[in-house]
Design a protein around this motif. Structure first.
Motif, PDB file in Angstrom:
ATOM      1  N   VAL A  71     -31.608  78.413  13.940  1.00 19.86           N
ATOM      2  CA  VAL A  71     -30.906  77.188  13.568  1.00 19.86           C
ATOM      3  C   VAL A  71     -29.442  77.530  13.324  1.00 19.86           C
ATOM      4  CG1 VAL A  71     -30.790  75.207  12.021  1.00 19.86           C
ATOM      5  CG2 VAL A  71     -32.985  76.358  12.390  1.00 19.86           C
ATOM      6  N   ASP A  72     -28.543  76.847  14.030  1.00 25.25           N
ATOM      7  CA  ASP A  72     -27.113  76.970  13.795  1.00 25.25           C
ATOM      8  C   ASP A  72     -26.686  75.698  13.071  1.00 25.25           C
ATOM      9  OD1 ASP A  72     -24.416  77.451  13.817  1.00 25.25           O
ATOM     10  OD2 ASP A  72     -24.257  77.844  15.965  1.00 25.25           O
ATOM     11  N   ALA A  73     -26.558  75.795  11.751  1.00 26.55           N
ATOM     12  CA  ALA A  73     -26.457  74.596  10.911  1.00 26.55           C
ATOM     13  C   ALA A  73     -25.073  73.951  10.917  1.00 26.55           C
ATOM     14  CB  ALA A  73     -26.861  74.932   9.482  1.00 26.55           C
ATOM     15  N   PHE A  74     -24.039  74.705  11.293  1.00 25.56           N
ATOM     16  CA  PHE A  74     -22.676  74.169  11.390  1.00 25.56           C
ATOM     17  C   PHE A  74     -22.135  74.627  12.741  1.00 25.56           C
ATOM     18  CE2 PHE A  74     -23.766  74.891   6.972  1.00 25.56           C
ATOM     19  CZ  PHE A  74     -23.394  73.708   6.345  1.00 25.56           C
ATOM     20  N   ALA A  75     -22.644  74.035  13.813  1.00 26.03           N
ATOM     21  CA  ALA A  75     -22.531  74.630  15.140  1.00 26.03           C
ATOM     22  C   ALA A  75     -21.104  74.747  15.664  1.00 26.03           C
ATOM     23  CB  ALA A  75     -23.395  73.845  16.132  1.00 26.03           C
ATOM     24  N   GLY A  76     -20.262  73.736  15.457  1.00 27.90           N
ATOM     25  CA  GLY A  76     -18.893  73.814  15.969  1.00 27.90           C
ATOM     26  C   GLY A  76     -18.863  73.980  17.475  1.00 27.90           C
ATOM     27  N   GLN A  97     -21.891  67.647  12.866  1.00 28.39           N
ATOM     28  CA  GLN A  97     -21.588  66.290  12.427  1.00 28.39           C
ATOM     29  C   GLN A  97     -20.567  65.591  13.314  1.00 28.39           C
ATOM     30  OE1 GLN A  97     -20.545  66.527   8.170  1.00 28.39           O
ATOM     31  NE2 GLN A  97     -22.355  65.307   7.769  1.00 28.39           N
ATOM     32  N   ASP A  98     -19.590  66.320  13.813  1.00 26.95           N
ATOM     33  CA  ASP A  98     -18.497  65.708  14.557  1.00 26.95           C
ATOM     34  C   ASP A  98     -18.972  65.229  15.933  1.00 26.95           C
ATOM     35  OD1 ASP A  98     -16.098  66.116  16.622  1.00 26.95           O
ATOM     36  OD2 ASP A  98     -15.246  65.659  14.658  1.00 26.95           O
ATOM     37  N   SER A  99     -18.764  63.956  16.219  1.00 23.91           N
ATOM     38  CA  SER A  99     -19.307  63.375  17.452  1.00 23.91           C
ATOM     39  C   SER A  99     -18.691  63.988  18.709  1.00 23.91           C
ATOM     40  CB  SER A  99     -19.104  61.859  17.454  1.00 23.91           C
ATOM     41  OG  SER A  99     -17.730  61.531  17.348  1.00 23.91           O
ATOM     42  N   ALA A 100     -17.383  64.285  18.681  1.00 23.96           N
ATOM     43  CA  ALA A 100     -16.740  64.876  19.851  1.00 23.96           C
ATOM     44  C   ALA A 100     -17.283  66.276  20.131  1.00 23.96           C
ATOM     45  CB  ALA A 100     -15.222  64.922  19.648  1.00 23.96           C
ATOM     46  N   LEU A 101     -17.527  67.038  19.079  1.00 24.81           N
ATOM     47  CA  LEU A 101     -18.093  68.373  19.257  1.00 24.81           C
ATOM     48  C   LEU A 101     -19.530  68.294  19.753  1.00 24.81           C
ATOM     49  CD1 LEU A 101     -16.682  70.250  16.125  1.00 24.81           C
ATOM     50  CD2 LEU A 101     -15.851  70.324  18.486  1.00 24.81           C
ATOM     51  N   VAL A 102     -20.277  67.289  19.305  1.00 21.19           N
ATOM     52  CA  VAL A 102     -21.646  67.097  19.783  1.00 21.19           C
ATOM     53  C   VAL A 102     -21.647  66.825  21.290  1.00 21.19           C
ATOM     54  CG1 VAL A 102     -23.642  65.551  19.700  1.00 21.19           C
ATOM     55  CG2 VAL A 102     -22.604  66.356  17.579  1.00 21.19           C
ATOM     56  N   VAL A 103     -20.725  65.998  21.745  1.00 12.25           N
ATOM     57  CA  VAL A 103     -20.603  65.718  23.188  1.00 12.25           C
ATOM     58  C   VAL A 103     -20.343  67.008  23.957  1.00 12.25           C
ATOM     59  CG1 VAL A 103     -19.172  64.588  24.939  1.00 12.25           C
ATOM     60  CG2 VAL A 103     -19.884  63.321  22.913  1.00 12.25           C
ATOM     61  N   GLN A 104     -19.430  67.844  23.440  1.00 10.21           N
ATOM     62  CA  GLN A 104     -19.114  69.092  24.120  1.00 10.21           C
ATOM     63  C   GLN A 104     -20.294  70.056  24.101  1.00 10.21           C
ATOM     64  OE1 GLN A 104     -16.217  70.042  25.961  1.00 10.21           O
ATOM     65  NE2 GLN A 104     -17.855  71.453  26.527  1.00 10.21           N
ATOM     66  N   LEU A 105     -21.010  70.128  22.989  1.00 11.26           N
ATOM     67  CA  LEU A 105     -22.188  71.003  22.914  1.00 11.26           C
ATOM     68  C   LEU A 105     -23.238  70.591  23.948  1.00 11.26           C
ATOM     69  CD1 LEU A 105     -22.559  71.277  19.032  1.00 11.26           C
ATOM     70  CD2 LEU A 105     -21.945  73.138  20.580  1.00 11.26           C
ATOM     71  N   ARG A 106     -23.441  69.291  24.100  1.00  5.28           N
ATOM     72  CA  ARG A 106     -24.426  68.810  25.080  1.00  5.28           C
ATOM     73  C   ARG A 106     -23.968  69.096  26.505  1.00  5.28           C
ATOM     74  NH1 ARG A 106     -25.716  63.358  21.532  1.00  5.28           N
ATOM     75  NH2 ARG A 106     -27.392  64.309  20.281  1.00  5.28           N
ATOM     76  N   LYS A 107     -22.676  69.006  26.721  1.00  2.92           N
ATOM     77  CA  LYS A 107     -22.130  69.335  28.041  1.00  2.92           C
ATOM     78  C   LYS A 107     -22.345  70.815  28.363  1.00  2.92           C
ATOM     79  CE  LYS A 107     -17.819  69.111  30.702  1.00  2.92           C
ATOM     80  NZ  LYS A 107     -16.372  68.737  30.662  1.00  2.92           N
ATOM     81  N   THR A 108     -22.079  71.670  27.374  1.00  2.00           N
ATOM     82  CA  THR A 108     -22.276  73.108  27.565  1.00  2.00           C
ATOM     83  C   THR A 108     -23.746  73.428  27.806  1.00  2.00           C
ATOM     84  OG1 THR A 108     -20.367  73.610  26.164  1.00  2.00           O
ATOM     85  CG2 THR A 108     -21.960  75.378  26.522  1.00  2.00           C
TER      86      THR A 108
END
Length: 204
Positions: A71-76, A97-108
């Motif tokens: 689990v990466d709890a503060f993924a960034g 938590q940050d929506s823009a970072l979530v979008v990038q994580l899903r893209k990666t």
């Protein structure tokens, strides 16, 4: 993450605008996606774990994480979680938590075809509290240094991690045995890199 004021023609020296730091990147150190680049957004408080520290951490862990639940709890940027998946972890949950970072994580995740990785938008501490007790092999904790989340995050992680499992903690100061023992944790390894203290803790 500043509004423009109209320019006034006066004799006063105009204020200089600090140029935005260009977006950067970090690389996955080892495993199946070795040398793959992960983007780093120009965002306040985003502080990816440096390559040298990540390399040392996974040396401590033994390189091969085949079958691990993480689990990466503060993924960034997701650098820690994607590194674990690259080295064979069977399940990696990235919480951000940050929506823009979530979008990038899903893209990666999509680009890497990282089927073992799940991306969740939400609170990292809440996610750890909801995690099945004593079931994670490795929890990454790299919260914002100014958010005063360390005690709560460590308590939640100590509950979630299995006996003999590990918690990786990045903090602005060192955590000692007197702070960790009440949580059932012991200090396995420690490294200071600049202003960052990197700890590998073990659940006793």
């Amino acid at each position: 993450m500043a509004s423009k004021a109209p320019v006034k023609k006066t004799a006063a020296k105009p204020a200089t605008k600090t140029p935005a730091r260009p977006a950067g990147e970090v690389r996955i150190i080892g495993g199946q996606w070795k040398r793959s680049k992960l983007p780093v957004a120009d965002q306040a408080g985003l502080r990816p774990t440096p390559d040298r520290v990540r390399e040392t951490l996974f040396n401590w862990l033994g390189q091969d994480l085949t079958g691990w639940s993480c689990v990466d709890a503060f993924a960034g940027t997701g650098a820690l979680g994607f590194e674990a998946a690259s080295r064979g972890a069977k399940e990696v949950i990235l919480v951000e938590q940050d929506s823009a970072l979530v979008v990038q994580l899903r893209k990666t995740k999509k680009q890497l075809k990282a089927d073992a990785v799940q991306v969740q938008r939400g609170d990292g501490i809440g996610a750890l509290k909801a995690w099945p007790a004593a079931s994670a092999d490795l929890v990454f904790l790299d919260p914002p240094f100014d958010a005063n989340l360390f005690d709560a995050a460590l308590q939640a992680a100590a509950r979630a991690v299995a006996s003999g499992g590990y918690i990786y903690l990045e903090a602005p100061s060192a955590w000692g045995e007197e702070q960790l023992a009440p949580l059932g944790l012991s200090l396995y390894r420690h490294l200071k890199a600049g202003a960052v203290h990197a700890h590998l803790l073990q659940r006793s």
